[in-house]
Design a protein around this motif. Sequence first.
Motif, PDB file in Angstrom:
ATOM      1  N   TRP A 198      -8.990  -6.592   7.012  1.00  0.00           N
ATOM      2  CA  TRP A 198      -7.988  -5.785   7.694  1.00  0.00           C
ATOM      3  C   TRP A 198      -7.766  -4.465   6.975  1.00  0.00           C
ATOM      4  N   VAL A 199      -7.845  -3.379   7.735  1.00  0.00           N
ATOM      5  CA  VAL A 199      -7.619  -2.048   7.183  1.00  0.00           C
ATOM      6  C   VAL A 199      -6.164  -1.674   7.447  1.00  0.00           C
ATOM      7  N   VAL A 200      -5.411  -1.504   6.371  1.00  0.00           N
ATOM      8  CA  VAL A 200      -3.986  -1.167   6.495  1.00  0.00           C
ATOM      9  C   VAL A 200      -3.864   0.342   6.681  1.00  0.00           C
ATOM     10  N   PRO A 201      -3.276   0.773   7.788  1.00  0.00           N
ATOM     11  CA  PRO A 201      -3.177   2.222   8.035  1.00  0.00           C
ATOM     12  C   PRO A 201      -2.275   2.892   6.999  1.00  0.00           C
ATOM     13  N   LEU A 202      -2.565   4.144   6.706  1.00  0.00           N
ATOM     14  CA  LEU A 202      -1.742   4.877   5.734  1.00  0.00           C
ATOM     15  C   LEU A 202      -0.268   4.848   6.109  1.00  0.00           C
ATOM     16  N   GLU A 203       0.026   4.941   7.420  1.00  0.00           N
ATOM     17  CA  GLU A 203       1.444   4.958   7.828  1.00  0.00           C
ATOM     18  C   GLU A 203       2.181   3.716   7.349  1.00  0.00           C
ATOM     19  N   ALA A 204       1.480   2.590   7.344  1.00  0.00           N
ATOM     20  CA  ALA A 204       2.126   1.343   6.930  1.00  0.00           C
ATOM     21  C   ALA A 204       2.442   1.351   5.444  1.00  0.00           C
ATOM     22  N   LEU A 205       1.766   2.246   4.709  1.00  0.00           N
ATOM     23  CA  LEU A 205       1.975   2.324   3.260  1.00  0.00           C
ATOM     24  C   LEU A 205       2.977   3.409   2.876  1.00  0.00           C
ATOM     25  N   ALA A 206       3.602   4.043   3.875  1.00  0.00           N
ATOM     26  CA  ALA A 206       4.512   5.166   3.565  1.00  0.00           C
ATOM     27  C   ALA A 206       5.635   4.730   2.629  1.00  0.00           C
ATOM     28  N   ALA A 207       6.167   3.530   2.853  1.00  0.00           N
ATOM     29  CA  ALA A 207       7.275   3.062   2.013  1.00  0.00           C
ATOM     30  C   ALA A 207       6.810   2.657   0.624  1.00  0.00           C
ATOM     31  N   ALA A 208       5.514   2.544   0.428  1.00  0.00           N
ATOM     32  CA  ALA A 208       4.976   2.141  -0.877  1.00  0.00           C
ATOM     33  C   ALA A 208       4.690   3.340  -1.770  1.00  0.00           C
ATOM     34  N   GLY A 251      -0.515  14.392  -5.164  1.00  0.00           N
ATOM     35  CA  GLY A 251      -0.342  13.445  -4.070  1.00  0.00           C
ATOM     36  C   GLY A 251       0.386  12.209  -4.562  1.00  0.00           C
ATOM     37  N   ASP A 252       0.337  11.152  -3.786  1.00  0.00           N
ATOM     38  CA  ASP A 252       1.162   9.975  -4.050  1.00  0.00           C
ATOM     39  C   ASP A 252       0.398   8.860  -4.743  1.00  0.00           C
ATOM     40  N   ALA A 253       1.118   8.111  -5.552  1.00  0.00           N
ATOM     41  CA  ALA A 253       0.669   6.787  -5.964  1.00  0.00           C
ATOM     42  C   ALA A 253       1.209   5.783  -4.944  1.00  0.00           C
ATOM     43  N   TYR A 254       0.701   4.585  -4.979  1.00  0.00           N
ATOM     44  CA  TYR A 254       1.159   3.535  -4.060  1.00  0.00           C
ATOM     45  C   TYR A 254       1.501   2.285  -4.865  1.00  0.00           C
ATOM     46  N   ALA A 255       2.694   1.741  -4.591  1.00  0.00           N
ATOM     47  CA  ALA A 255       3.192   0.594  -5.358  1.00  0.00           C
ATOM     48  C   ALA A 255       2.667  -0.720  -4.778  1.00  0.00           C
ATOM     49  N   LEU A 256       1.365  -0.903  -4.852  1.00  0.00           N
ATOM     50  CA  LEU A 256       0.768  -2.154  -4.396  1.00  0.00           C
ATOM     51  C   LEU A 256       0.792  -3.166  -5.542  1.00  0.00           C
ATOM     52  N   SER A 257       1.116  -4.404  -5.192  1.00  0.00           N
ATOM     53  CA  SER A 257       1.083  -5.488  -6.176  1.00  0.00           C
ATOM     54  C   SER A 257      -0.115  -6.371  -5.874  1.00  0.00           C
ATOM     55  N   LEU A 258      -1.068  -6.357  -6.770  1.00  0.00           N
ATOM     56  CA  LEU A 258      -2.262  -7.176  -6.580  1.00  0.00           C
ATOM     57  C   LEU A 258      -2.108  -8.510  -7.301  1.00  0.00           C
ATOM     58  N   ALA A 259      -2.810  -9.492  -6.817  1.00  0.00           N
ATOM     59  CA  ALA A 259      -2.882 -10.775  -7.524  1.00  0.00           C
ATOM     60  C   ALA A 259      -4.299 -11.290  -7.414  1.00  0.00           C
ATOM     61  N   THR A 273     -10.056 -14.969  -5.071  1.00  0.00           N
ATOM     62  CA  THR A 273      -9.312 -14.400  -3.954  1.00  0.00           C
ATOM     63  C   THR A 273      -8.345 -13.353  -4.487  1.00  0.00           C
ATOM     64  N   ILE A 274      -8.461 -12.156  -3.959  1.00  0.00           N
ATOM     65  CA  ILE A 274      -7.559 -11.076  -4.364  1.00  0.00           C
ATOM     66  C   ILE A 274      -6.641 -10.771  -3.179  1.00  0.00           C
ATOM     67  N   THR A 275      -5.370 -10.697  -3.460  1.00  0.00           N
ATOM     68  CA  THR A 275      -4.401 -10.343  -2.424  1.00  0.00           C
ATOM     69  C   THR A 275      -3.586  -9.148  -2.910  1.00  0.00           C
ATOM     70  N   ALA A 276      -2.865  -8.549  -1.997  1.00  0.00           N
ATOM     71  CA  ALA A 276      -1.968  -7.455  -2.390  1.00  0.00           C
ATOM     72  C   ALA A 276      -0.819  -7.382  -1.403  1.00  0.00           C
ATOM     73  N   THR A 277       0.320  -7.018  -1.919  1.00  0.00           N
ATOM     74  CA  THR A 277       1.473  -6.735  -1.071  1.00  0.00           C
ATOM     75  C   THR A 277       1.994  -5.351  -1.413  1.00  0.00           C
ATOM     76  N   ALA A 278       2.816  -4.832  -0.511  1.00  0.00           N
ATOM     77  CA  ALA A 278       3.401  -3.502  -0.727  1.00  0.00           C
ATOM     78  C   ALA A 278       4.717  -3.447   0.029  1.00  0.00           C
ATOM     79  N   PRO A 279       5.628  -2.596  -0.436  1.00  0.00           N
ATOM     80  CA  PRO A 279       6.847  -2.395   0.353  1.00  0.00           C
ATOM     81  C   PRO A 279       6.482  -1.777   1.693  1.00  0.00           C
ATOM     82  N   GLY A 280       7.020  -2.353   2.784  1.00  0.00           N
ATOM     83  CA  GLY A 280       6.806  -1.788   4.110  1.00  0.00           C
ATOM     84  C   GLY A 280       8.084  -1.138   4.620  1.00  0.00           C
ATOM     85  N   ALA A 281       8.026  -0.636   5.829  1.00  0.00           N
ATOM     86  CA  ALA A 281       9.212  -0.009   6.421  1.00  0.00           C
ATOM     87  C   ALA A 281      10.318  -1.055   6.597  1.00  0.00           C
TER      88      ALA A 281
END
Lengths: 409, 409
Positions: B262-272, B291-299, B383-391
């Motif tokens: 799944w490709v997460v659109p940039l807009e979905a990462l705006a809050a991150a 430009g911006d960094a993104y607060a993604l949490s990987l595991a 298995t690598i996962t990641a979460t991020a703050p969303g809207a």
Amino acid sequence: MQTWIEVPDGSPFPVTNVPYGIVSRGGGRPHVAVAIGDHVLSLAAAAGTGLLDDALRDPELGVVHRDVFDAPSLNGFLALGRPLWTAVRSRLTELLTDPSYEGALRPALVPRAEVRTHLPVEVADYVDFYCFEEHASNVGRIFRPEQAPLLPNWKRLPVGYHGRAGTIVVSGTDVVRPCGQRLVGGDPVYGSSLRLDIEAEVGFVVGTPTRLGQRVPTVDFADHVFGAVLVNDWSARDIQAFEYVPLGPFLGKSFATSVSAWVVPLEALAAARTPVPAQDPVPAGYLRPAGDAYALSLAVQWNGTTVSRPPFADMYWTAAQQLAHLTVNGATLRTGDLYASGTVSGPRPNSGCFLELTWGGRDPVTLDDGSTRTFLVDGDTVTITATAPGADGTTIGFGEVTGRILPAT
Amino acid sequence: MQTWIEVPDGSPFPVTNVPYGIVSRGGGRPHVAVAIGDHVLSLAAAAGTGLLDDALRDPELGVVHRDVFDAPSLNGFLALGRPLWTAVRSRLTELLTDPSYEGALRPALVPRAEVRTHLPVEVADYVDFYCFEEHASNVGRIFRPEQAPLLPNWKRLPVGYHGRAGTIVVSGTDVVRPCGQRLVGGDPVYGSSLRLDIEAEVGFVVGTPTRLGQRVPTVDFADHVFGAVLVNDWSARDIQAFEYVPLGPFLGKSFATSVSAWVVPLEALAAARTPVPAQDPVPAGYLRPAGDAYALSLAVQWNGTTVSRPPFADMYWTAAQQLAHLTVNGATLRTGDLYASGTVSGPRPNSGCFLELTWGGRDPVTLDDGSTRTFLVDGDTVTITATAPGADGTTIGFGEVTGRILPAT
């Protein structure tokens, strides 16, 4: 072999060559053609006559791939595989040598001067090897004077890396001097490259793909490789020198790589096969047997002055070994993959790059107009040509890969 | 925002995410879909209702790109560019949150468990960067203990190289242990890799191409980049260690690179978006503003045990800087280009590769089943996962990139 088409003496494209390319005429659609003498034969038009139907019949599906030449790249034809490549070549030889076909095919012939050539292959992955001992040693001496010139891996495996497929352009495309960061007195400075160079290479075009995990033994080389092109892997040495440790060249190479417009089929190179130079130590099993070297004679012209005649037959690792290495880890091949030899270099002055020819800029070369050069100056044109022994005592050519340097923007 | 589709608590795919992928069901054709909760919405079917027509209308040509989702890759949609990406996303949000559309769209919804996911993007060029200071320093300490851990170029430019685009595979694809040459007691030996590793990364997908010579300033990042995926750049450290000087990693990486479905659109990462870590020295002009960094949490899970939580927000060079660097020499972008961050690593144990986590195999890790590991064993799954703050205070996820190791063949 005699063809009913007039072929001027010394033409790179006698009937023993018949290389493939993509051409367009006026505003017409780009399509597949072969070069012969001063003409091109449109295979899109020739296939339309039905004269290629037998050669284009798929042995498994029964269908005739008559539309495969009405395409803006060779990829569709490349995907058909070795049996059809051979069948089409045999049939073209028959059609071009039997005068009874002239009437049917004359309308498909166009003077080469009237067509525009396009990038012949939509390149999938581009790999650049580093298979000339003279080049690898010289670059080592110039870039890493404190170390042994040849690294421990070099005679154990064909060292290579992936280049940028998207910036491969056809011969004749202007090359804009790239910008990037280079060291000045130990400090990085952003600006245009001051050490813009060429790399004269020979590239091999993959037609038949593999599945993930499938290795290609050296003896299967001709099942996968369709033919060869000339390559100029333009290089910004100052950008490269700062960026390349530890992950290899990147922006110093990725601004442009030029390829010749005509892909010479492997069959046309059969008479150019020559024994491989000795390989010591004995290579790992997956790199044996070595396969063939090819006695191509390259020439590098700088603004019309021939400055170098790099000896391709000296290549340490054969094209078959390069392919076997590339796939030994299970990497897939795709139709349109291109892999190049690395800079073709012999002892100076027969160097395939100006870094070696001028020893890092220390020894300028003098051109026929009396001017001197170390690296490329805006407005300079470099043209690389190659010839090879063809069938029946002929000499075949690759055409050329040429490009002119435009100022940085 | 409320959607009329039931979204389980903790789903990576709330209505604030809506990532794009390629799915097929049964023997059906692969086509574009978005993920929402435990379902996918077929955009091929949704577009067939006409409900996306306004969003898919080309502002210049007037035509409606209604067929762009009936395709085996996202590339056609990616080529439409930022205005249409934004328009489609806005419209999808409207359709998924307004219950009056449920009747029309319910037939296009399928449980995610019933579809197969495919590689979402036909990858053009693949570039892998090296943008985590902890990773670059650690690899330097382990591979080149005699030198300073961080090389002089590292804080001056985003170091990167080209990888093999043809061996990029979708999450879930098994990875066969690669073979190659590695050093044993100083001598090269051919065989299967004994130091098989992962690299947990985040990749950025380019939609809008450029022409040769066009630079992409950092502020134009979102005009060209569509979104992000998770990447596992599988690495055979022993093969890599022998081959990589001087041209960089080759077979040690090119056997497989896995990406999330799944490709997460940039807009979905705006809050991150989050401030960039300090960059000292001040970067060259073409790398500013950062430009911006993104607060993604990987595991990273190794056979189900979470062994690492690599901190993506620590990335030294931003994705916008990586893109600006990649194009500063005039290199073109093509639709489908993918570039990845390099191994996401913080101080141990939050390492994005096992080379660092186990310090070159010196310090084994213990999994929940009591077994210990240094590098990957046949049958292992990562298995690598990641979460991020969303809207709207939501948390969005990337799904996962997973793969299992099969024995060498």
